[in-house]
Design an enzyme around this catalytic site. Structure first.
Site, PDB file in Angstrom:
ATOM      1  N   PHE B  39      11.357  -2.800  -9.248  1.00 26.14           N
ATOM      2  CA  PHE B  39      10.515  -2.242  -8.193  1.00 26.14           C
ATOM      3  C   PHE B  39      10.555  -3.157  -6.973  1.00 26.14           C
ATOM      4  CE2 PHE B  39       8.779  -0.367 -12.065  1.00 26.14           C
ATOM      5  CZ  PHE B  39       8.710   0.971 -11.700  1.00 26.14           C
ATOM      6  N   ALA B  77       8.708  -6.044 -11.264  1.00 30.29           N
ATOM      7  CA  ALA B  77       8.336  -5.905  -9.857  1.00 30.29           C
ATOM      8  C   ALA B  77       8.770  -7.177  -9.135  1.00 30.29           C
ATOM      9  CB  ALA B  77       6.831  -5.716  -9.719  1.00 30.29           C
ATOM     10  N   CYS B  78       9.394  -7.034  -7.987  1.00 31.37           N
ATOM     11  CA  CYS B  78       9.839  -8.188  -7.209  1.00 31.37           C
ATOM     12  C   CYS B  78       8.631  -9.050  -6.859  1.00 31.37           C
ATOM     13  CB  CYS B  78      10.526  -7.735  -5.931  1.00 31.37           C
ATOM     14  SG  CYS B  78      10.859  -9.111  -4.816  1.00 31.37           S
ATOM     15  N   ILE B  79       8.751 -10.342  -7.139  1.00 30.94           N
ATOM     16  CA  ILE B  79       7.600 -11.232  -6.941  1.00 30.94           C
ATOM     17  C   ILE B  79       7.270 -11.398  -5.448  1.00 30.94           C
ATOM     18  CG2 ILE B  79       8.951 -13.388  -7.044  1.00 30.94           C
ATOM     19  CD1 ILE B  79       6.503 -14.530  -8.655  1.00 30.94           C
ATOM     20  N   SER B  82       5.729  -8.223  -4.202  1.00 29.40           N
ATOM     21  CA  SER B  82       4.400  -8.066  -4.809  1.00 29.40           C
ATOM     22  C   SER B  82       3.378  -8.940  -4.105  1.00 29.40           C
ATOM     23  CB  SER B  82       4.442  -8.435  -6.298  1.00 29.40           C
ATOM     24  OG  SER B  82       5.263  -7.546  -7.001  1.00 29.40           O
TER      25      SER B  82
END
Lengths: 126, 118, 97
Positions: B39, B77-79, B82
């Site tokens: 994501f 999810a991409c940190i 996010s």
């Protein structure tokens, strides 16, 4: 970075179709390209449609209060991403010429870009 | 075949997340391996555990968590994306995790196909 | 190669841009609002009919049904998500998001 040296080298093309600033795609897309560059894959980046505006010189974002990330596109070559393609028709439709871009690009005909896309293992659209 | 999936738009606002979910479910039914779901951009909101959609609607976030847990699919999810949007590891639904863009790279290298929904 | 388009041709030039890069044998899959291009009798119909002379065009049935798109242009193939997966298996993919 959680970097490994994979044995496989894949042809991966970023396809940039959004203008900068109005949406985040070209900024976060650049971040992806810079990370992927560390993995020693066969990377290229193609600018189509409004994506061509991403590379235009003299973008001044100070008044907007947003990050002027466009200069960072200038480091792509240092990161080993040397294949930067611009779709000729998109460029001309938008009144641009190669001199208007902040970095040297290879201007390609539609048919050439089609052929390049077809030889990729994966395309990453932003 | 090994398939990686990237979702770049948020839940409800766009259909991307629904399309990706239906595609993955069908791919699993066809016997393919989903090497991961990544994501990015507003897509990270798809795995936020703070969401409480109305009961008569699908629960997109819960659905992604279940898909990950029940099928052993790496849901990431991409940190950076996010954090930018106020989502930290504590806000991520069970069955998903936050990690770096290196995960998208690994998935892309491992998979035969990368399919982006946006 | 499989090109996936999810935007309406009436508000967005994504499909037009995609079609410029289509070559012989390219397969086009319309999903989400992209399926609006499959409706017959629109300003976009002739472009789709022209495309169908050299390329296969698919639409996702669930998206057609959800939007009440009817009738659809002759020659466009209706498929489901499993059909989508099969297209991905047979072709390399580019999503025109």
């Amino acid at each position: 970075m959680e970097k490994e040296k994979p044995k496989i080298v894949k042809k991966i093309m970023f396809v940039m179709r959004h203008a900068p600033h109005g949406t985040i795609y070209s900024y976060e897309g650049l971040e992806t390209a810079l990370i992927m560059a560390a993995y020693e894959q066969d990377l290229s980046m193609t600018f189509i449609g409004d994506g061509v505006f991403t590379l235009v010189k003299n973008q001044k974002t100070e008044s907007l209060g947003t990050k002027g990330f466009v200069a960072t596109y200038g480091v792509l070559e240092d990161y080993g991403i040397e294949k930067i393609y611009v779709d000729k028709q998109s460029m001309e439709d938008r009144g641009l010429k190669p001199d208007d871009f902040i970095i040297p690009v290879q201007v390609k005909e539609t048919s050439e870009i089609s052929a390049l896309m077809e030889e990729q293992d994966a395309t990453v659209p932003y | 075949m090994k398939i990686a999936v990237q979702v770049i738009e948020g839940p409800y606002n766009n259909q991307a997340s629904d399309s990706a979910y239906h595609f993955i479910t069908a791919a699993l039914a066809r016997g393919h391996k989903i090497v991961g779901v990544f994501f990015y951009h507003n897509g990270v909101i798809n795995v936020c555990n703070m969401a409480k959609p109305p009961q008569d609607d699908r629960n997109i976030q819960k659905r992604w968590g279940e898909l990950g847990r029940e099928n052993g699919i790496d849901i990431v999810a991409c940190i950076a994306a996010s954090k930018r949007r106020g989502i930290c590891a504590d806000h991520v639904i069970e069955g998903a995790r936050v990690s770096g863009l290196g995960q998208l790279t690994d998935m892309t290298i491992e998979a035969d196909r990368l399919v982006t929904f946006g | 190669m499989l090109h996936i388009v999810n935007k309406s041709p009436f508000t967005n030039n994504t499909l037009t841009e995609c079609l410029r890069f289509v070559t012989q044998g390219t397969v086009i899959l319309l999903i989400e609002d992209g399926v609006l291009a499959a409706k017959s009798g629109t300003v976009y119909s002739s472009k789709m009919t022209e495309t169908l002379k050299k390329n296969e065009v698919y639409v996702i049935k669930a998206d057609i049904l959800a939007r009440g798109v009817s009738p659809i242009i002759d020659g466009i193939k209706v498929t489901d998500y499993e059909g989508f997966v099969d297209l991905v298996e047979k072709n390399k993919v580019h999503s025109w998001v």
